[in-house]
Scaffold this motif. Structure first.
Motif, PDB file in Angstrom:
ATOM      1  N   SER A   1      -4.738   1.593  -8.673  1.00  0.00           N
ATOM      2  CA  SER A   1      -4.229   2.939  -8.407  1.00  0.00           C
ATOM      3  C   SER A   1      -5.370   3.933  -8.494  1.00  0.00           C
ATOM      4  CB  SER A   1      -3.116   3.319  -9.392  1.00  0.00           C
ATOM      5  OG  SER A   1      -3.635   3.405 -10.705  1.00  0.00           O
TER       6      SER A   1
ATOM      7  N   PRO B   1      -4.003  11.967   0.615  1.00  0.00           N
ATOM      8  CA  PRO B   1      -3.094  11.621  -0.495  1.00  0.00           C
ATOM      9  C   PRO B   1      -3.757  11.822  -1.853  1.00  0.00           C
ATOM     10  CG  PRO B   1      -3.920   9.641   0.580  1.00  0.00           C
ATOM     11  CD  PRO B   1      -4.359  10.795   1.429  1.00  0.00           C
TER      12      PRO B   1
ATOM     13  N   VAL C   1      -2.926   6.897  -4.546  1.00  0.00           N
ATOM     14  CA  VAL C   1      -2.956   5.700  -3.714  1.00  0.00           C
ATOM     15  C   VAL C   1      -2.801   4.488  -4.632  1.00  0.00           C
ATOM     16  CG1 VAL C   1      -4.274   4.295  -2.084  1.00  0.00           C
ATOM     17  CG2 VAL C   1      -4.455   6.788  -2.000  1.00  0.00           C
TER      18      VAL C   1
ATOM     19  N   HIS D   1       0.869  -1.181   0.000  1.00  0.00           N
ATOM     20  CA  HIS D   1       0.000   0.000   0.000  1.00  0.00           C
ATOM     21  C   HIS D   1       0.903   1.227   0.000  1.00  0.00           C
ATOM     22  CE1 HIS D   1      -3.676   2.318   0.928  1.00  0.00           C
ATOM     23  NE2 HIS D   1      -2.842   3.111   1.589  1.00  0.00           N
ATOM     24  N   ASN D   2       0.770   2.060  -1.031  1.00  0.00           N
ATOM     25  CA  ASN D   2       1.612   3.238  -1.183  1.00  0.00           C
ATOM     26  C   ASN D   2       0.740   4.474  -1.339  1.00  0.00           C
ATOM     27  OD1 ASN D   2       3.856   1.466  -1.288  1.00  0.00           O
ATOM     28  ND2 ASN D   2       3.577   1.207  -3.485  1.00  0.00           N
ATOM     29  N   GLU D   3       1.136   5.569  -0.673  1.00  0.00           N
ATOM     30  CA  GLU D   3       0.420   6.838  -0.760  1.00  0.00           C
ATOM     31  C   GLU D   3       1.422   7.966  -0.972  1.00  0.00           C
ATOM     32  OE1 GLU D   3      -1.851   7.420   2.768  1.00  0.00           O
ATOM     33  OE2 GLU D   3      -3.268   5.791   2.348  1.00  0.00           O
ATOM     34  N   SER D   4       0.971   8.990  -1.690  1.00  0.00           N
ATOM     35  CA  SER D   4       1.815  10.175  -1.865  1.00  0.00           C
ATOM     36  C   SER D   4       0.934  11.394  -2.095  1.00  0.00           C
ATOM     37  CB  SER D   4       2.784   9.990  -3.049  1.00  0.00           C
ATOM     38  OG  SER D   4       2.076   9.790  -4.259  1.00  0.00           O
TER      39      SER D   4
ATOM     40  N   GLU E   1      -2.096   0.148  -4.689  1.00  0.00           N
ATOM     41  CA  GLU E   1      -2.062  -1.100  -3.930  1.00  0.00           C
ATOM     42  C   GLU E   1      -1.748  -2.261  -4.866  1.00  0.00           C
ATOM     43  OE1 GLU E   1      -5.148  -0.299  -0.257  1.00  0.00           O
ATOM     44  OE2 GLU E   1      -5.944  -1.163  -2.121  1.00  0.00           O
TER      45      GLU E   1
END
Length: 201
Positions: A131, A97, A100, A87-90, A102
């Motif tokens: 995404s 965010p 996002v 799980h990535n967020e920016s 996953e």
């Protein structure tokens, strides 16, 4: 300074043996956890990105050839199953965010060593990636199947030469690899309810 970057990350790794038999059969479980956060400042822009990997598991069943029905035909066997989610967020710091992403992967693999010296490995990889960028969403699914076969052939002989016996040995290795893969998915536009298919490849 106009540009500043800070990053914090940590990783945890643990393994446990779930089963061990007198015939050498074992089942092992390995678990990994990873987390990282990075902050970057460039003049008035303050960005934050976070990456999380959990669960990240591997289950390994070794010495399958000791299983009763397989004993007459196998000299070795191993089953491995890997499962991972990320799980990535920016986006802007202290704000929801803007991106996002996953991922999910499941990869079972079965390796056999046969008593006729043939080795075979069958692996299946299943994945899903999603995404969301400011409401624009996409989801892709993937499937890959691979089969690898390997066999050693040995031969030898000899002949006489001036009263002496000369022996020789030859070894030949043959390999065969086969693979199948498929990938496709769908995307959603911001505010839209009808998905648009992503062409399969």
């Amino acid at each position: 300074p106009d540009n500043r970057r800070e990053e914090l990350s940590y990783n945890l790794n643990s393994s446990v043996r779930l089963m061990e038999k007198a015939n050498g059969q074992t089942i092992d479980l390995q678990a990994r956890y990873a987390q990282s956060t990075s902050d970057s400042d460039f003049r008035e822009s303050q960005q934050r990105a976070s990456n999380n990997t959990w669960p990240d598991l591997q289950l390994k069943f070794d010495n399958l050839h000791e299983f009763g029905p397989l004993k007459p035909i196998l000299a070795g066997g191993e089953l491995t199953v890997d499962y991972r989610e990320t799980h990535n967020e920016s986006g802007l710091r202290d704000q929801p965010p803007t991106v996002v992403a996953e991922t999910f992967t499941l990869t079972p693999s079965l390796a056999f060593t046969w008593k006729n010296e043939l080795t075979s490995t069958l692996a299946i990889a299943m994945s899903e990636n999603s995404s969301d960028t400011r409401g624009a969403k996409s989801v892709t699914d993937g499937l890959t199947v691979t089969l690898d076969l390997r066999r050693n052939f040995r031969a030898g002989g000899g002949f006489g030469f001036f009263g002496k016996e000369i022996n020789f040995k030859n070894s030949l290795e043959a390999t065969l690899g086969m693979a199948y893969s498929k990938k496709g998915g769908e995307r959603f536009t911001p505010g839209g309810n009808v998905p648009e298919p992503i062409p399969a490849t």
